[in-house]
Design an enzyme around this catalytic site. Sequence first.
Site, PDB file in Angstrom:
ATOM      1  N   ASP A  53       6.406  10.545   8.634  1.00  0.00           N
ATOM      2  CA  ASP A  53       5.137  10.579   9.363  1.00  0.00           C
ATOM      3  C   ASP A  53       4.647   9.190   9.727  1.00  0.00           C
ATOM      4  O   ASP A  53       3.902   9.025  10.703  1.00  0.00           O
ATOM      5  CB  ASP A  53       4.080  11.388   8.616  1.00  0.00           C
TER       6      ASP A  53
ATOM      7  N   GLU B 243      -3.178  12.375  -4.247  1.00  0.00           N
ATOM      8  CA  GLU B 243      -2.339  12.301  -3.041  1.00  0.00           C
ATOM      9  C   GLU B 243      -1.342  11.160  -3.224  1.00  0.00           C
ATOM     10  O   GLU B 243      -1.635  10.162  -3.899  1.00  0.00           O
ATOM     11  CB  GLU B 243      -3.287  12.058  -1.850  1.00  0.00           C
TER      12      GLU B 243
ATOM     13  N   HIS C 253       0.832  13.573   8.414  1.00  0.00           N
ATOM     14  CA  HIS C 253      -0.357  12.933   7.837  1.00  0.00           C
ATOM     15  C   HIS C 253      -0.733  11.602   8.496  1.00  0.00           C
ATOM     16  O   HIS C 253      -1.864  11.424   8.950  1.00  0.00           O
ATOM     17  CB  HIS C 253      -0.126  12.679   6.348  1.00  0.00           C
TER      18      HIS C 253
HETATM   19  O1  RIB Z   1       0.521  12.097   1.188  1.00  0.00           O
HETATM   20  C1  RIB Z   1       1.025  11.755   2.455  1.00  0.00           C
HETATM   21  C2  RIB Z   1       1.309  10.297   2.517  1.00  0.00           C
HETATM   22  O2  RIB Z   1       2.316   9.962   1.571  1.00  0.00           O
HETATM   23  C3  RIB Z   1       1.898   9.849   3.867  1.00  0.00           C
HETATM   24  O3  RIB Z   1       1.541   8.516   4.093  1.00  0.00           O
HETATM   25  C4  RIB Z   1       3.385   9.957   3.656  1.00  0.00           C
HETATM   26  O4  RIB Z   1       4.105   9.042   4.502  1.00  0.00           O
HETATM   27  C5  RIB Z   1       3.495   9.533   2.229  1.00  0.00           C
HETATM   28  O5  RIB Z   1       3.564   8.128   2.206  1.00  0.00           O
HETATM   29 CA    CA Z   2       3.205   6.876   4.738  1.00  0.00          CA
END
Ligand code: RIB
Ligand code: CA
Length: 307
Positions: A13, A163, A233
């Site tokens: 992402d 996260e 994300h």
């Molecule tokens: O939780 C999502 C994040 O963690 C994004 O930045 C993905 O690339 C991972 O780094």
């Molecule tokens: Ca990332």
Amino acid sequence: MHKVLIDCDPGIDDALAITLAHGSPSLEIVGITTVGGNVDLHLTTANALALREFLDLGDVPITPGSAGALLRERIHAARVHGASGLADVILPEPVRTVADGHAADFIIDTLRAAPGEITLVAVGPLTNVALAVRREPRIVEWARSLVIMGGSYTRGNTTPAAEFNIHADPEAAAIVFGAGWQVTMVPLDVTLTALVTSEVLRRMENLGRLSDLVVPCCRYYGVVTAVGGPAIHDACAVAYVIDPSLMTVVPAVVEVETLGRHTAGMTVTDFNVGDRTPNALVATSIDVPRFWDLVVEAFGRVGERLG
Ligand code: RIB
Ligand code: CA
């Protein structure tokens, strides 16, 4: 023109976020810094170098930073992003290499040279940003703003509480949220509402060579169905910089848990600010159809350029 410095750990992402920034006529990428995160630093950096040439980013400097967290053992997300960090995509071997120096110093020097002009977009663990803040606290004044993809005010994705970007380096995140700027936080609560469904993926399929990157990346990142799919994300954080009206943001006081045995990396988000100064603007919703229109239009511009 809105200048951005992207600190990242490409990462599927992250790659899509860089593509989105590059395809937006209102953004200028003035630099990319890399950090260990989804995969090891040497891989996130190699991916950034390969993306610079594949996407034809020109002379954007790429400066590597921290291989791991300030205090904790490294974690990674190779099972999600692939061993290379870029799914099963093989990009041409890059010719040019990294800039000299460390990412933290590049962030300081770049923000110092253009006070108030550059938005720092951090979409990986916050180790480089924390080191920059510790080395030169005035970057909180020099940055036009700091926008991160990270955190959650409900549930995590790496632990029930945290996260990935915050969990990977909670101490760095605590430094960043406590540095005196107002962090714009684009959390999982928002990113998980904008999913690559089969209809969205279909709109990415006829973009020339770019489709050879974005389509397999999305397919690798999650199961694409008519009603669901992976969340890209990091692209949400870039989309906010391009068009803040895409999201609702709410002032909050965010504290990062660093001591909890089960909650390390939790972004404890208090929307009841009271007479305190909010240290964060937290995104709580996104206009999903407009987000995908923005992404697909930007990808289309890049696809046209690449042929
Ligand atoms: O939780 C999502 C994040 O963690 C994004 O930045 C993905 O690339 C991972 O780094
Ligand atoms: Ca990332």
